[in-house]
Scaffold this motif. Structure first.
Motif, short mmCIF file in Angstrom:
data_model
loop_
_atom_site.label_atom_id
_atom_site.label_comp_id
_atom_site.label_asym_id
_atom_site.label_seq_id
_atom_site.Cartn_x
_atom_site.Cartn_y
_atom_site.Cartn_z
N ARG A 162 0.84 -1.20 0.00
CA ARG A 162 0.00 0.00 0.00
C ARG A 162 0.88 1.26 0.00
O ARG A 162 0.68 2.18 -0.78
CB ARG A 162 -0.86 -0.04 1.26
N GLU A 163 1.86 1.23 0.88
CA GLU A 163 2.80 2.34 0.99
C GLU A 163 3.54 2.55 -0.34
O GLU A 163 3.73 3.69 -0.78
CB GLU A 163 3.76 1.93 2.11
N HIS A 178 2.51 8.29 5.28
CA HIS A 178 1.89 8.76 4.04
C HIS A 178 2.77 9.84 3.42
O HIS A 178 3.44 10.58 4.14
CB HIS A 178 0.48 9.30 4.33
N LYS A 179 2.72 9.91 2.11
CA LYS A 179 3.52 10.88 1.37
C LYS A 179 3.21 12.31 1.82
O LYS A 179 4.10 13.16 1.86
CB LYS A 179 3.23 10.71 -0.12
N ASN A 180 1.96 12.59 2.15
CA ASN A 180 1.61 13.94 2.61
C ASN A 180 2.42 14.32 3.84
O ASN A 180 2.80 15.49 4.01
CB ASN A 180 0.13 14.02 2.97
N ASP A 237 -4.87 5.19 -5.18
CA ASP A 237 -5.15 5.92 -3.94
C ASP A 237 -5.36 4.98 -2.74
O ASP A 237 -5.46 5.44 -1.60
CB ASP A 237 -6.28 6.93 -4.11
N CYS A 238 -5.44 3.68 -3.00
CA CYS A 238 -5.43 2.66 -1.94
C CYS A 238 -6.55 2.81 -0.91
O CYS A 238 -6.34 2.55 0.27
CB CYS A 238 -4.09 2.63 -1.22
N LYS A 239 -7.71 3.28 -1.33
CA LYS A 239 -8.81 3.37 -0.37
C LYS A 239 -9.54 2.03 -0.35
O LYS A 239 -10.29 1.71 -1.27
CB LYS A 239 -9.75 4.51 -0.75
N ASP A 282 2.49 6.98 -6.35
CA ASP A 282 1.38 7.82 -6.77
C ASP A 282 0.62 7.20 -7.94
O ASP A 282 0.29 7.87 -8.91
CB ASP A 282 1.93 9.21 -7.16
N GLU A 341 -4.03 10.95 4.40
CA GLU A 341 -4.31 11.13 2.98
C GLU A 341 -5.16 12.36 2.71
O GLU A 341 -5.23 12.84 1.58
CB GLU A 341 -4.94 9.88 2.34
N ASP A 342 -5.82 12.87 3.75
CA ASP A 342 -6.66 14.05 3.55
C ASP A 342 -6.00 15.34 4.05
O ASP A 342 -6.59 16.41 3.98
CB ASP A 342 -8.01 13.87 4.26
N LEU A 356 1.23 4.10 -2.89
CA LEU A 356 0.98 5.51 -2.57
C LEU A 356 2.18 6.38 -2.92
O LEU A 356 2.04 7.47 -3.48
CB LEU A 356 0.65 5.68 -1.09
#
Ligand code: ADP
Ligand code: MG
Ligand code: ZN
Length: 478
Positions: A171-172, A319-321, A181-183, A178, A359-360, A175
């Motif tokens: 998953r990582e 997460h990348k964010n 979105d792995c939801k 990119d 992610e948000d 993500l």
């Protein structure tokens, strides 16, 4: 009796390309039924598919990240079956020459590392959605032609913990690349579990495939359920049927849906509408060079170059964010450790309170701004504000995107480092608390903390605890 569990995973990842795999229709989610369809993805006679180059490049990226060999001469095949979710009565997929083969992903469980073999990764189109009401069944073809990668592992897992470690790392990777979105709740990443049990050292047992889990928790439960079911069946003298089972999360059980088809049942054959995909060295090299730094590489770098702990590095790369924000603030402030503490501590706490998932998390100039966070770090580490003023201002910046310097001035949070002001405050406090002073001088050192507190209260939020401590110690000596 002693039973060994053997698990292999088939993971479907929905790619985040703008258009579908073989036509120009949009992949966006949540529009009305059959609004993103054209002759190609609705299976009209004579309409010809053309491969979306991004899908191929995404597949190559994932293959490289998972240590696979990239097939230089890859092909598409038709998987034939009759069901209304697929208007062509076949799904375009890859069987004979998938795009990636023979890779691995390294996982770590309880401190020990293990390589899970990746047998292949192939590209395919998703099917449509059927909506069943009381009297009729309706077809929505918006999902037809949404690009998928199927990642097939070897049967290398021994338990649920290994499966989860693998899924988290996969998953990582998706993500950070990119490409998905792995939801899991929205189905953009789905894992099917193939499981069998055997006596240690004996041949592989008959397996079942369980589908329809939409959380990691459900996957763990489904594995445990199926393992118990198979052991019980075998110990009662029964046999395992090779079949596809559907997990029911509410009931906590699974039930057989259909006996498992084999590849020959699908009459796979090369798709005559799509030419072979030829990949030359130059293209492959370009893709290799375009690969971003992956999460595990970032962790290693943070630890080695910034002296950050493994635990912090793990949190910063969830997460990348988060890692992008960390890198922007660390670069700006020149203080990676302080930045790591800020993000893993206060920022994560505030996100948690506000129910914001990594992610948000939005950050940039108009929202949570690296310049502002960096300014705050400089102010606190240079002793211009104390830790409690820092915390308060971070919250203000996080919540209202306020300018930190303006807020600090308005609220009088700048540290009082003026000796005279501090000495005056201490004098007053000592005069008001004669008894405590006597106690202190008679050896009751605990009252020092109380007196400090009183002085800090007088000085307001800008009190400089270091300075107060030094001055008061001096003044109590005389
Ligand atoms: P199929 O062609 O039926 O999909 P595959 O050979 O492609 O079957 O295998 C599908 C998945 O099942 C792979 O992830 C593989 O590792 C796993 N698998 C195969 N045999 C077993 C087994 N005996 N026990 C557990 N998993 C298995
Ligand atoms: Mg398979
Ligand atoms: Zn289309």
């Amino acid at each position: 009796m002693n039973w060994e569990t053997v698990i292999g995973l088939e993971v479907h990842a929905e790619l985040s390309t703008k258009s579908k795999i073989f036509c120009g229709c949009s992949t966006s989610y949540g529009s009305g039924p059959n609004t993103h369809v054209c002759p190609v993805c609705s299976g009209m006679p004579g309409a010809l598919p053309v491969l979306n180059r991004s899908v191929l490049e995404y597949a190559m990226k994932l293959g490289i990240a998972l240590n696979c060999n990239i097939t230089k001469n890859s092909k598409f095949d038709r998987k034939n079956y009759f069901y209304p979710d697929i208007p062509n009565a076949y799904q375009i997929s890859q069987l004979y020459a998938p795009i990636c083969r023979d890779g691995y992903l390294e996982i770590e469980v309880d401190g020990s590392k293990k390589k899970i073999g990746i047998r292949q990764i192939h590209m395919e189109e998703d099917a449509g959605k059927l909506v069943h009401t009381a009297n009729e069944s309706q077809m929505d073809y918006n999902r037809c032609g949404i690009p998928l990668l199927e990642i097939v592992s070897n049967p290398d897992f021994c338990n649920a913990a290994e499966v989860i470690a693998y899924l988290e790392k996969l998953r990582e990777t998706l993500l950070y690349l990119d490409i998905c979105d792995c939801k899991m709740q929205e189905g953009s990443i789905r894992a099917d579990i193939n499981l069998s049990v055997r006596k240690p050292g004996s041949e592989l047992g008959v397996r079942t495939e369980t589908k329809n889990m939409n959380s990691f928790k459900a996957i763990v439960r489904a594995i445990e359920y199926e393992r118990e079911r198979q052991i019980e069946t075998l110990e009662d003298g029964g046999q395992i049927t090779q079949e596809t089972r559907r997990w029911d999360d509410e009931k906590g059980t699974s039930y057989g849906m259909r006996s498992k088809e084999n590849a020959q049942d699908y009459r796979y054959f090369p798709d005559p509408d799509l030419p072979p995909i030829l990949i030359d060295d130059k293209w492959l090299l370009d893709i290799k060079e375009s690969l971003p730094e992956l999460a595990y590489q970032k962790r290693e770098r943070y630890i080695k170059d910034f002296g950050i702990t493994l635990i912090s590095a793990a949190v910063l790369t969830v997460h990348k964010n988060i890692s992008d924000l960390f890198e922007a603030v660390a670069l700006k402030s020149g203080q990676p450790t302080e930045t790591a503490n800020l993000i893993t501590g206060e920022i994560m706490r505030l996100m948690n309170n506000a129910n914001i998932l990594p992610e948000d998390l939005k950050w940039g100039q108009s929202t949570l701004c690296p310049d502002k966070l960096s300014t705050l770090i400089t102010l606190v580490t240079s002793g211009k504000i104390n830790r409690s003023a820092y915390k308060e201002t971070v919250e203000e910046v996080f919540t209202n995107n306020t300018d930190p310097e303006k807020y600090i001035t308005e609220k009088g949070l700048m540290m009082v480092s003026d000796d005279n002001a501090v000495i005056e405050a201490i004098k007053t406090v000592l005069a008001e608390n004669q008894d405590s002073v006597t106690d202190y001088k008679n050896g009751k050192e605990k009252v020092f903390g109380f007196l400090m507190g009183q002085v800090m209260k007088k000085l307001g939020k800008g009190g400089n605890p270091e300075l107060v401590k030094i001055k008061m110690e001096q003044m109590l000596k005389v």
